[in-house]
Scaffold this motif. Structure first.
Motif, short mmCIF file in Angstrom:
data_model
loop_
_atom_site.label_atom_id
_atom_site.label_comp_id
_atom_site.label_asym_id
_atom_site.label_seq_id
_atom_site.Cartn_x
_atom_site.Cartn_y
_atom_site.Cartn_z
N CYS A 49 0.97 -1.21 0.18
CA CYS A 49 -0.10 -0.08 -0.06
C CYS A 49 0.93 1.40 -0.04
N THR A 50 0.11 2.40 -0.44
CA THR A 50 1.03 3.61 -0.49
C THR A 50 0.35 4.61 -0.03
N VAL A 51 0.65 5.56 1.01
CA VAL A 51 0.13 6.88 1.33
C VAL A 51 1.02 7.88 0.86
N SER A 52 0.66 8.83 0.25
CA SER A 52 1.27 10.12 -0.31
C SER A 52 0.60 11.06 -0.27
N ASN A 53 1.42 12.49 -0.27
CA ASN A 53 0.61 13.58 -0.33
C ASN A 53 -0.48 13.78 0.82
N ALA A 54 -0.22 13.15 2.01
CA ALA A 54 -1.34 13.26 3.12
C ALA A 54 -0.92 13.93 4.36
N THR A 55 -1.78 14.27 5.13
CA THR A 55 -1.98 14.65 6.41
C THR A 55 -2.52 13.61 7.22
N THR A 81 5.13 8.68 1.94
CA THR A 81 6.09 9.55 1.15
C THR A 81 5.30 10.73 1.26
N ASN A 82 6.00 12.02 1.41
CA ASN A 82 5.41 13.24 1.19
C ASN A 82 4.41 13.53 2.09
N ALA A 83 4.42 13.10 3.59
CA ALA A 83 3.39 13.01 4.48
C ALA A 83 3.71 13.79 5.69
N THR A 84 2.67 14.49 6.51
CA THR A 84 2.78 14.85 7.65
C THR A 84 1.82 14.02 8.81
N ASP A 126 10.55 11.40 2.91
CA ASP A 126 10.03 12.80 2.64
C ASP A 126 8.93 13.07 3.70
N VAL A 127 8.97 12.62 5.16
CA VAL A 127 7.81 12.60 6.03
C VAL A 127 7.97 13.44 7.29
N THR A 128 7.15 14.08 7.76
CA THR A 128 7.33 14.97 9.11
C THR A 128 6.54 14.32 10.15
N ILE A 129 7.03 14.05 11.07
CA ILE A 129 6.25 13.05 12.17
C ILE A 129 6.51 14.02 13.43
N SER A 130 5.23 14.28 14.24
CA SER A 130 5.55 15.21 15.21
C SER A 130 4.62 14.76 16.29
N SER A 158 11.79 -5.15 10.59
CA SER A 158 13.12 -5.41 9.89
C SER A 158 13.11 -4.96 8.60
N GLY A 159 14.07 -4.50 7.94
CA GLY A 159 14.12 -4.37 6.42
C GLY A 159 13.42 -2.93 6.12
N ASN A 160 12.86 -2.01 7.01
CA ASN A 160 12.44 -0.83 6.93
C ASN A 160 13.49 0.03 6.47
N THR A 161 13.16 1.18 5.52
CA THR A 161 14.03 2.30 5.07
C THR A 161 13.30 3.60 5.32
N GLN A 162 14.31 4.61 5.57
CA GLN A 162 13.70 5.90 5.83
C GLN A 162 14.60 6.75 5.02
N LYS A 163 14.22 7.94 4.66
CA LYS A 163 15.03 9.09 3.92
C LYS A 163 14.29 10.33 4.06
N ASN A 164 15.03 11.31 4.43
CA ASN A 164 14.29 12.57 4.64
C ASN A 164 13.27 12.60 5.73
#
Length: 190
Positions: A49-55, A81-84, A126-130, A158-164
Motif C-alpha cells: 500500500c502507498t500513502v502519499s501527499n497526505a496529512t 511518502t510526502n506526508a505529515t 520525505d515525512v514529518t512526524i510530530s 526489519s528491512g524498513n528504510t527511511q529518507k528525509n
C-alpha cells in the motif's frame, strides 16, 4: 493489498480524527492511520500500500499506515511518502493512553507465540512526524511504541528504510529512532 491514499501534486489528502487535539483522558480520537486505524486481533495483512501527499492526524496512536497494530498482523512492502503525521492530544495522560506516533505504526499491542506482530520492508520518505507533548509520549520513524507488550520475542521490525524524515516532540527535535519506545531485545535489523 496495493491500496493507495494520495492527492494530486500540490494538494493534500487529509486523514483526521474528529478532534485531533482531543483529551488524552478519552479514547475518542485514537487509532488513526493512512490505510487502517485499528488492526485488531487476528491474521490481517496490509501489503503493497502507498500513502502519499497526505496529512494524518489524531490525539494518539497515529501512524502512516496503521494507528494501532494488534497481535497476528503484518504490514509489509508499504510506502509512506510526502506526508505529515501528527499526534496532538492534550491534557493528562493515563497509563494506558500514552500518545504514540510513527511513520508506519503508531503503537503495537501484544504478540503471541503463534501470532507475531510484523513490520517489514516498508519505506518512509520525505515525512514529518510530530508529537505535541514531550512527556510520556513516544515517536519513531517506523513505530512509535512497541513497549505495550510482555514478550519481545513475538515482534519483528526489519528491512524498513527511511529518507528525509523529521521527528519533533513538543516542537523540538526528537531522538531519531526506528522505534520510539522499544521493548528490550526487540528483533530489529537497524
Amino acid at each position: 493489498t496495493n491500496c493507495e491514499v494520495t492527492a494530486d501534486e500540490g494538494k493534500t489528502s487529509v486523514v483526521s480524527a474528529n478532534n485531533p487535539k482531543g483529551s488524552l483522558m478519552s479514547a475518542s480520537s485514537d487509532n488513526i492511520g493512512g490505510i487502517v486505524g485499528y488492526m485488531g486481533e487476528g491474521r490481517m495483512k496490509v501489503s503493497g500500500c502507498t500513502v502519499s501527499n497526505a496529512t494524518i492526524e489524531g490525539s494518539r496512536q497515529v501512524g502512516g499506515i496503521s494507528g494501532f497494530e494488534n497481535y497476528g498482523n503484518t504490514i509489509e512492502f508499504c510506502t509512506v511518502t510526502n506526508a505529515t503525521i501528527s499526534s496532538s492530544g492534550t491534557g493528562l495522560v493515563l497509563s494506558n493512553r500514552t500518545p504514540n506516533v510513527g511513520g508506519i505504526v503508531g503503537q503495537f499491542n501484544q504478540g503471541t507465540a503463534t501470532q507475531w506482530l510484523t513490520v517489514t520492508n516498508n519505506t518512509v520518505e520525505d515525512v514529518t512526524i510530530s508529537q505535541a507533548r514531550s512527556g510520556r509520549s513516544y515517536i519513531g520513524w517506523a513505530v512509535g511504541d512497541s513497549h505495550y507488550t510482555q514478550n519481545s520475542n513475538y515482534y519483528v521490525v526489519s528491512g524498513n528504510t527511511q529518507k528525509n524524515v523529521t521527528l519533533t516532540l513538543d516542537g523540538s527535535a526528537a531522538a531519531f529512532a526506528e522505534i520510539g519506545n522499544a521493548v528490550e531485545n526487540l528483533k530489529t535489523d537497524n
